[in-house]
Motif scaffolding. Structure first.
Motif, PDB file in Angstrom:
ATOM      1  N   LEU A  82       0.831  -1.201   0.000  1.00  0.00           N
ATOM      2  CA  LEU A  82       0.000   0.000   0.000  1.00  0.00           C
ATOM      3  C   LEU A  82       0.869   1.256   0.000  1.00  0.00           C
ATOM      4  CD1 LEU A  82      -2.805   1.325   0.187  1.00  0.00           C
ATOM      5  CD2 LEU A  82      -2.552   1.217   2.666  1.00  0.00           C
ATOM      6  N   LEU A  83       1.932   1.253   0.798  1.00  0.00           N
ATOM      7  CA  LEU A  83       2.832   2.403   0.835  1.00  0.00           C
ATOM      8  C   LEU A  83       3.518   2.599  -0.519  1.00  0.00           C
ATOM      9  CD1 LEU A  83       4.429   1.917   4.354  1.00  0.00           C
ATOM     10  CD2 LEU A  83       2.730   3.597   3.683  1.00  0.00           C
ATOM     11  N   MET A  84       3.890   1.510  -1.178  1.00  0.00           N
ATOM     12  CA  MET A  84       4.490   1.613  -2.504  1.00  0.00           C
ATOM     13  C   MET A  84       3.480   2.192  -3.501  1.00  0.00           C
ATOM     14  SD  MET A  84       7.585   0.711  -2.213  1.00  0.00           S
ATOM     15  CE  MET A  84       8.126   0.380  -3.860  1.00  0.00           C
ATOM     16  N   LEU A  85       2.235   1.737  -3.434  1.00  0.00           N
ATOM     17  CA  LEU A  85       1.190   2.252  -4.319  1.00  0.00           C
ATOM     18  C   LEU A  85       0.969   3.742  -4.083  1.00  0.00           C
ATOM     19  CD1 LEU A  85      -1.064   1.661  -6.404  1.00  0.00           C
ATOM     20  CD2 LEU A  85      -2.568   1.271  -4.461  1.00  0.00           C
ATOM     21  N   ILE A  86       0.931   4.144  -2.830  1.00  0.00           N
ATOM     22  CA  ILE A  86       0.748   5.561  -2.504  1.00  0.00           C
ATOM     23  C   ILE A  86       1.920   6.378  -3.036  1.00  0.00           C
ATOM     24  CG2 ILE A  86       0.713   7.206  -0.583  1.00  0.00           C
ATOM     25  CD1 ILE A  86      -0.977   5.134   0.946  1.00  0.00           C
ATOM     26  N   THR A  87       3.146   5.843  -2.934  1.00  0.00           N
ATOM     27  CA  THR A  87       4.320   6.541  -3.452  1.00  0.00           C
ATOM     28  C   THR A  87       4.236   6.714  -4.961  1.00  0.00           C
ATOM     29  OG1 THR A  87       5.626   5.556  -1.666  1.00  0.00           O
ATOM     30  CG2 THR A  87       6.839   6.505  -3.513  1.00  0.00           C
ATOM     31  N   VAL A  88       3.831   5.656  -5.658  1.00  0.00           N
ATOM     32  CA  VAL A  88       3.695   5.743  -7.126  1.00  0.00           C
ATOM     33  C   VAL A  88       2.621   6.761  -7.498  1.00  0.00           C
ATOM     34  CG1 VAL A  88       2.942   4.453  -9.167  1.00  0.00           C
ATOM     35  CG2 VAL A  88       4.559   3.419  -7.573  1.00  0.00           C
ATOM     36  N   ILE A  89       1.507   6.751  -6.783  1.00  0.00           N
ATOM     37  CA  ILE A  89       0.435   7.708  -7.068  1.00  0.00           C
ATOM     38  C   ILE A  89       0.915   9.138  -6.809  1.00  0.00           C
ATOM     39  CG2 ILE A  89      -1.829   8.508  -6.271  1.00  0.00           C
ATOM     40  CD1 ILE A  89      -2.590   5.549  -5.972  1.00  0.00           C
ATOM     41  N   LEU A  90       1.711   9.340  -5.755  1.00  0.00           N
ATOM     42  CA  LEU A  90       2.250  10.675  -5.480  1.00  0.00           C
ATOM     43  C   LEU A  90       3.170  11.135  -6.606  1.00  0.00           C
ATOM     44  CD1 LEU A  90       2.989  10.653  -1.660  1.00  0.00           C
ATOM     45  CD2 LEU A  90       1.407  12.111  -2.878  1.00  0.00           C
ATOM     46  N   PHE A  91       4.026  10.233  -7.108  1.00  0.00           N
ATOM     47  CA  PHE A  91       4.894  10.597  -8.225  1.00  0.00           C
ATOM     48  C   PHE A  91       4.064  10.973  -9.448  1.00  0.00           C
ATOM     49  CE2 PHE A  91       8.502   8.144  -6.244  1.00  0.00           C
ATOM     50  CZ  PHE A  91       9.304   9.258  -6.057  1.00  0.00           C
ATOM     51  N   ILE A  92       3.036  10.194  -9.728  1.00  0.00           N
ATOM     52  CA  ILE A  92       2.170  10.497 -10.876  1.00  0.00           C
ATOM     53  C   ILE A  92       1.476  11.840 -10.674  1.00  0.00           C
ATOM     54  CG2 ILE A  92       0.075   9.766 -12.087  1.00  0.00           C
ATOM     55  CD1 ILE A  92       1.007   6.871 -11.608  1.00  0.00           C
ATOM     56  N   TYR A  93       0.992  12.090  -9.464  1.00  0.00           N
ATOM     57  CA  TYR A  93       0.303  13.349  -9.161  1.00  0.00           C
ATOM     58  C   TYR A  93       1.240  14.534  -9.350  1.00  0.00           C
ATOM     59  CZ  TYR A  93      -2.048  16.938  -6.413  1.00  0.00           C
ATOM     60  OH  TYR A  93      -2.626  18.107  -6.010  1.00  0.00           O
ATOM     61  N   ILE A  94       2.458  14.416  -8.839  1.00  0.00           N
ATOM     62  CA  ILE A  94       3.417  15.514  -8.935  1.00  0.00           C
ATOM     63  C   ILE A  94       3.806  15.756 -10.389  1.00  0.00           C
ATOM     64  CG2 ILE A  94       5.773  16.216  -8.353  1.00  0.00           C
ATOM     65  CD1 ILE A  94       5.306  14.836  -5.619  1.00  0.00           C
ATOM     66  N   SER A  95       4.059  14.676 -11.129  1.00  0.00           N
ATOM     67  CA  SER A  95       4.448  14.850 -12.532  1.00  0.00           C
ATOM     68  C   SER A  95       3.282  15.414 -13.350  1.00  0.00           C
ATOM     69  CB  SER A  95       4.933  13.530 -13.125  1.00  0.00           C
ATOM     70  OG  SER A  95       3.880  12.603 -13.182  1.00  0.00           O
ATOM     71  N   ASN A  96       2.068  15.003 -13.039  1.00  0.00           N
ATOM     72  CA  ASN A  96       0.896  15.535 -13.746  1.00  0.00           C
ATOM     73  C   ASN A  96       0.743  17.028 -13.471  1.00  0.00           C
ATOM     74  OD1 ASN A  96      -1.455  15.550 -15.264  1.00  0.00           O
ATOM     75  ND2 ASN A  96      -2.723  15.057 -13.505  1.00  0.00           N
ATOM     76  N   ARG A  97       0.927  17.411 -12.233  1.00  0.00           N
ATOM     77  CA  ARG A  97       0.817  18.826 -11.897  1.00  0.00           C
ATOM     78  C   ARG A  97       1.907  19.626 -12.607  1.00  0.00           C
ATOM     79  NH1 ARG A  97       0.397  21.683  -6.002  1.00  0.00           N
ATOM     80  NH2 ARG A  97       0.590  23.773  -6.772  1.00  0.00           N
TER      81      ARG A  97
END
Length: 164
Positions: A82-97
């Motif tokens: 779950l922590l790995m998934l959250i980290t990947v989602i954060l990277f995607i969110y930051i790159s999208n922004r």
């Protein structure tokens, strides 16, 4: 009460050396040669020294959360995916922004360029309109002595051609 104090004085104190000596004699018996009723001191120490954790209770209290009991190694190991998934989602969110901000900057730049192009087109259109006016053309013809063109003194003729 006095009898309890006397019994305590007669009982030998448990130390690691005493435990080792009694285990050499007979590991199934305690210090007094009686069968051991509970775990020995060595077993208790080994049990406390192991890294295995007791299972957590299902109810979480504020004291357990603030005390840090919720962050046990077993709970964290279970939550690693779950922590790995959250980290990947954060990277995607930051790159999208970041890409959205980059696109917005590009849109602003192109909007300014479009406004500048509109102003240049308007200026050149107004200049062309001014140069094409009859009065301006007449002034140019008067000022230019080399021109063969003259202002017409008679109105134009309408020529009609009969159709056959």
């Amino acid at each position: 009460m006095k009898e309890d104090d006397n019994n305590k004085e007669k009982e030998p104190k448990l130390t690691i050396e005493n435990v080792k000596e009694t285990e050499k004699a007979d590991p199934t018996k305690g210090l007094e040669g009686k069968p051991d009723e509970g775990p020995s001191l060595k077993e208790v120490i080994l049990e406390q020294a192991t890294e295995d954790e007791a299972p957590q209770s299902s109810n979480f209290t504020l004291r357990k959360i603030l005390g840090g009991d919720i962050l046990s190694t077993r709970a964290i190991r279970r939550q690693v995916p779950l922590l790995m998934l959250i980290t990947v989602i954060l990277f995607i969110y930051i790159s999208n922004r970041y890409s959205c901000q980059k696109n917005l900057i590009e849109i602003d730049r192109l909007s300014k360029e479009l406004v500048d192009a509109k102003y240049r087109a308007l200026a050149s259109s107004s200049e062309l309109t001014e140069r094409c006016r009859e009065s301006h053309v007449l002034d140019l013809l008067k000022n230019n002595q080399d021109s063969v063109l003259k202002i017409a003194s008679q109105p134009p003729y309408i020529i009609e051609v009969p159709e056959q």
